[in-house]
Design a protein around this motif. Structure first.
Motif, PDB file in Angstrom:
ATOM      1  N   TRP A   1     -27.016  16.074  36.858  1.00  0.00           N
ATOM      2  CA  TRP A   1     -26.558  16.916  35.765  1.00  0.00           C
ATOM      3  C   TRP A   1     -26.218  18.353  36.170  1.00  0.00           C
ATOM      4  O   TRP A   1     -25.600  19.090  35.405  1.00  0.00           O
ATOM      5  CB  TRP A   1     -27.581  16.927  34.628  1.00  0.00           C
ATOM      6  CG  TRP A   1     -28.994  17.311  34.986  1.00  0.00           C
ATOM      7  CD1 TRP A   1     -30.004  16.455  35.300  1.00  0.00           C
ATOM      8  CD2 TRP A   1     -29.545  18.629  35.034  1.00  0.00           C
ATOM      9  NE1 TRP A   1     -31.150  17.164  35.556  1.00  0.00           N
ATOM     10  CE2 TRP A   1     -30.900  18.500  35.389  1.00  0.00           C
ATOM     11  CE3 TRP A   1     -29.028  19.908  34.807  1.00  0.00           C
ATOM     12  CZ2 TRP A   1     -31.747  19.603  35.531  1.00  0.00           C
ATOM     13  CZ3 TRP A   1     -29.861  21.007  34.946  1.00  0.00           C
ATOM     14  CH2 TRP A   1     -31.198  20.833  35.308  1.00  0.00           C
TER      15      TRP A   1
ATOM     16  N   ARG B   1     -25.497  24.156  30.958  1.00  0.00           N
ATOM     17  CA  ARG B   1     -24.536  23.261  30.299  1.00  0.00           C
ATOM     18  C   ARG B   1     -24.765  21.807  30.716  1.00  0.00           C
ATOM     19  O   ARG B   1     -24.722  20.899  29.892  1.00  0.00           O
ATOM     20  CB  ARG B   1     -23.115  23.675  30.631  1.00  0.00           C
ATOM     21  CG  ARG B   1     -22.695  24.947  29.955  1.00  0.00           C
ATOM     22  CD  ARG B   1     -21.291  25.325  30.359  1.00  0.00           C
ATOM     23  NE  ARG B   1     -20.874  26.547  29.698  1.00  0.00           N
ATOM     24  CZ  ARG B   1     -19.882  27.303  30.110  1.00  0.00           C
ATOM     25  NH1 ARG B   1     -19.174  26.955  31.171  1.00  0.00           N
ATOM     26  NH2 ARG B   1     -19.566  28.392  29.453  1.00  0.00           N
TER      27      ARG B   1
ATOM     28  N   ARG C   1     -25.942  18.652  28.283  1.00  0.00           N
ATOM     29  CA  ARG C   1     -25.191  17.390  28.179  1.00  0.00           C
ATOM     30  C   ARG C   1     -26.077  16.198  28.555  1.00  0.00           C
ATOM     31  O   ARG C   1     -26.076  15.177  27.893  1.00  0.00           O
ATOM     32  CB  ARG C   1     -23.961  17.415  29.094  1.00  0.00           C
ATOM     33  CG  ARG C   1     -22.786  18.164  28.532  1.00  0.00           C
ATOM     34  CD  ARG C   1     -21.524  17.958  29.332  1.00  0.00           C
ATOM     35  NE  ARG C   1     -21.668  18.270  30.750  1.00  0.00           N
ATOM     36  CZ  ARG C   1     -21.499  19.470  31.291  1.00  0.00           C
ATOM     37  NH1 ARG C   1     -21.154  20.491  30.521  1.00  0.00           N
ATOM     38  NH2 ARG C   1     -21.619  19.657  32.578  1.00  0.00           N
ATOM     39  N   HIS C   2     -26.849  16.360  29.618  1.00  0.00           N
ATOM     40  CA  HIS C   2     -27.739  15.294  30.086  1.00  0.00           C
ATOM     41  C   HIS C   2     -28.776  14.939  29.018  1.00  0.00           C
ATOM     42  O   HIS C   2     -29.011  13.760  28.725  1.00  0.00           O
ATOM     43  CB  HIS C   2     -28.427  15.746  31.379  1.00  0.00           C
ATOM     44  CG  HIS C   2     -29.506  14.850  31.859  1.00  0.00           C
ATOM     45  ND1 HIS C   2     -29.252  13.615  32.420  1.00  0.00           N
ATOM     46  CD2 HIS C   2     -30.853  15.002  31.862  1.00  0.00           C
ATOM     47  CE1 HIS C   2     -30.399  13.049  32.756  1.00  0.00           C
ATOM     48  NE2 HIS C   2     -31.375  13.869  32.424  1.00  0.00           N
TER      49      HIS C   2
ATOM     50  N   GLN D   1     -28.685  15.516  25.781  1.00  0.00           N
ATOM     51  CA  GLN D   1     -28.078  14.977  24.566  1.00  0.00           C
ATOM     52  C   GLN D   1     -27.615  13.542  24.758  1.00  0.00           C
ATOM     53  O   GLN D   1     -27.523  12.791  23.803  1.00  0.00           O
ATOM     54  CB  GLN D   1     -26.923  15.878  24.115  1.00  0.00           C
ATOM     55  CG  GLN D   1     -27.410  17.196  23.571  1.00  0.00           C
ATOM     56  CD  GLN D   1     -26.303  18.149  23.238  1.00  0.00           C
ATOM     57  OE1 GLN D   1     -25.192  18.094  23.777  1.00  0.00           O
ATOM     58  NE2 GLN D   1     -26.591  19.087  22.354  1.00  0.00           N
ATOM     59  N   ALA D   2     -27.387  13.156  26.017  1.00  0.00           N
ATOM     60  CA  ALA D   2     -26.968  11.776  26.304  1.00  0.00           C
ATOM     61  C   ALA D   2     -28.151  10.829  26.394  1.00  0.00           C
ATOM     62  O   ALA D   2     -28.001   9.621  26.257  1.00  0.00           O
ATOM     63  CB  ALA D   2     -26.187  11.727  27.628  1.00  0.00           C
TER      64      ALA D   2
END
Length: 148
Positions: free
Chosen positions: A34, A139, A143-144, A146-147
């Motif tokens: 990530w 960032r 993203r990591h 939230q995935a």
């Protein structure tokens, strides 16, 4: 003033539960998934890893990270570093409203010969390089998480 000595602080507000952030930051061998600037992590054992990082300045830094403190109750993860950079780094993870604040503190000396020679003129660029790396890391972690 020692032009090869740096102190950094970054604050990452994250709309994610504290325990989730702590676990992601604790799992260093996952950083390259990530955090694009963490090029490689070679986990030697549960508390020692060799990391290679490169941000926007196209120059690798490799160092050995040794766990100095892991305290989930206090939200602290701390390492000592030796190699191209030497010093320490600490994550302090705290609740922040409905999310989490991850505070990163680092105090290091640069040992890499070329960077030492460029210290006086390069210092503003090295600081900017670090700031951009940390922004990209936040960032990527967001993203990591939230995935997941």
């Amino acid at each position: 003033m020692d032009w090869n000595h740096y102190r950094f602080r970054s604050l990452w507000p994250l709309p994610v539960p504290l325990t989730t952030v702590y676990e992601a930051l604790r799992t260093v061998d996952e950083y390259p998934r990530w955090w694009p600037q963490v090029r490689s992590v070679n986990q030697l054992d549960d508390s020692v890893a060799v990391l290679t990082i490169r941000s926007f300045i196209p120059y690798d830094l490799t160092f050995t990270a040794r766990e100095a403190r892991r305290d989930p109750e206090a939200g602290v993860l701390e390492i000592s570093m030796t190699g191209d950079i030497e010093g320490w780094a600490r994550w302090t993870i705290t609740s922040d409203g409905t999310g989490t604040l991850a505070r990163y503190d680092q105090v290091v000396d640069v040992n890499k010969p070329l960077l030492r020679r460029l210290a006086l003129l390069g210092r503003p660029f090295f600081r900017l390089n670090h700031r951009l790396m940390m922004r990209s890391g936040r960032r990527g972690l967001l993203r990591h998480l939230q995935a997941v």
